[in-house]
Design an enzyme around this catalytic site. Sequence first.
Site, PDB file in Angstrom:
ATOM      1  N   HIS A 163       1.937 -13.310  -5.076  1.00  8.78           N
ATOM      2  CA  HIS A 163       0.866 -13.297  -4.076  1.00  8.78           C
ATOM      3  C   HIS A 163       0.166 -14.656  -3.962  1.00  8.78           C
ATOM      4  O   HIS A 163      -1.062 -14.725  -3.842  1.00  8.78           O
ATOM      5  CB  HIS A 163      -0.147 -12.208  -4.438  1.00  8.78           C
TER       6      HIS A 163
ATOM      7  N   ASP B 228      -1.210  -9.367   8.636  1.00  8.45           N
ATOM      8  CA  ASP B 228      -1.096  -8.711   7.335  1.00  8.45           C
ATOM      9  C   ASP B 228       0.053  -7.710   7.454  1.00  8.45           C
ATOM     10  O   ASP B 228      -0.078  -6.550   7.063  1.00  8.45           O
ATOM     11  CB  ASP B 228      -2.406  -8.015   6.956  1.00  8.45           C
TER      12      ASP B 228
ATOM     13  N   GLU C 296       4.777 -12.648   1.017  1.00  3.99           N
ATOM     14  CA  GLU C 296       5.087 -11.683  -0.032  1.00  3.99           C
ATOM     15  C   GLU C 296       6.465 -11.072   0.233  1.00  3.99           C
ATOM     16  O   GLU C 296       6.597 -10.034   0.874  1.00  3.99           O
ATOM     17  CB  GLU C 296       4.005 -10.606  -0.080  1.00  3.99           C
TER      18      GLU C 296
ATOM     19  N   ARG D 122       0.829  -1.207   0.000  1.00  3.18           N
ATOM     20  CA  ARG D 122       0.000   0.000   0.000  1.00  3.18           C
ATOM     21  C   ARG D 122       0.860   1.252   0.000  1.00  3.18           C
ATOM     22  O   ARG D 122       1.782   1.375   0.810  1.00  3.18           O
ATOM     23  CB  ARG D 122      -0.914   0.007   1.230  1.00  3.18           C
TER      24      ARG D 122
ATOM     25  N   HIS E  71      -0.949  -2.559  -4.472  1.00  3.19           N
ATOM     26  CA  HIS E  71      -0.415  -3.571  -5.392  1.00  3.19           C
ATOM     27  C   HIS E  71      -0.340  -3.113  -6.852  1.00  3.19           C
ATOM     28  O   HIS E  71      -0.679  -3.849  -7.773  1.00  3.19           O
ATOM     29  CB  HIS E  71      -1.247  -4.849  -5.302  1.00  3.19           C
TER      30      HIS E  71
END
Length: 344
Positions: free
Chosen positions: A175, A248, A309, A76, A101
Amino acid sequence: MEITEKEVLNKWIEYTLTNDNGIQVSLLNYGGILTKLVVPDREGKLENIVLGYQNFEDYEQDSNYFGAIIGRVAGRIENASFELDGKTYQLKTNEGNHHLHGGESAFHQVIWDAMSFQNDDEAGVKLSHTGSDDAGGYPGRADVTVTYTLNNKNELLLDYEATTTEKTILTLTNHTYFNLTGNLKDTIENHQVSMNSEQFLELDEALIPTGNCLDVAGTPFDFREGNRLAAGMHSSHQQNTIAGGGYDHYFLFNENEVPHISISEPTSGRMLDITTNQPGVVMYTSNSLDKALQLSDGNSRKHAGVCFETQASPASLKYHQLPSIILGANDTYKKQTCFTFHSK
């Protein structure tokens, strides 16, 4: 080694790489999407360990980025803007006021040029894409290649390379959502993860890094000696709650250590080792996955898969103590992440 290809949609080709041990990797030239990854459990039973759609058409409007190449910038970008050499660049928003992304029609939604290759010990596909100048608001034209290689050592290597015509920002990742139970038999709660990370980035309510690097010690974010993913999913820790019941977050790898992540699943005995020359990894435990999605192995659900990721963080655009994502016009971006599969 073997490689096959088939057309699955107009101009979409699915390549399947198979090594001498029966491991199969399937990927599309569309988005570089890894659609299926079949590996044995401790008894030798071959099952799929990644999340993918039952119908290929669903990848065209996929807000979950299943298996895709992410870029130009993974993660982000706050308020969809950044400053470079005194100039402010405005990107398109695609998650509230922010840019996620690479934005819409980014690398996950283009058809890449593909060239397959194979020999006695490895098979792979080299994907290439040239973005237009000022694509999505980013400065410069980026020439990108991503190469998927499967070998007989049960390694899947992802090699990323990029150059740009102007100074720009870039950090690429993949991803893929992993679930080592096989064929989506259970959630990822009992997956055991270890990684050499002593710090992670704090998030605000919009999942934007605050710039604070928090110590993992004494928290559900401590995976140095191994920890079940369930530790964060059922945690009252504010950071787990902000993420929607899980993770996350960007974990910074320890300096002077080879970045390494190990994942194991006790029922199947499957194990996955990840090594990379990236400075960190976003671990995402599919906290907001829609229950109604039709996947190749059944309906989706919360905590159905976990993403690793590997990347640098776009938060470095604001917080310069973090590893940079700036790529100079005369520089070459070159990164590798290796996934190794085995069982016990």
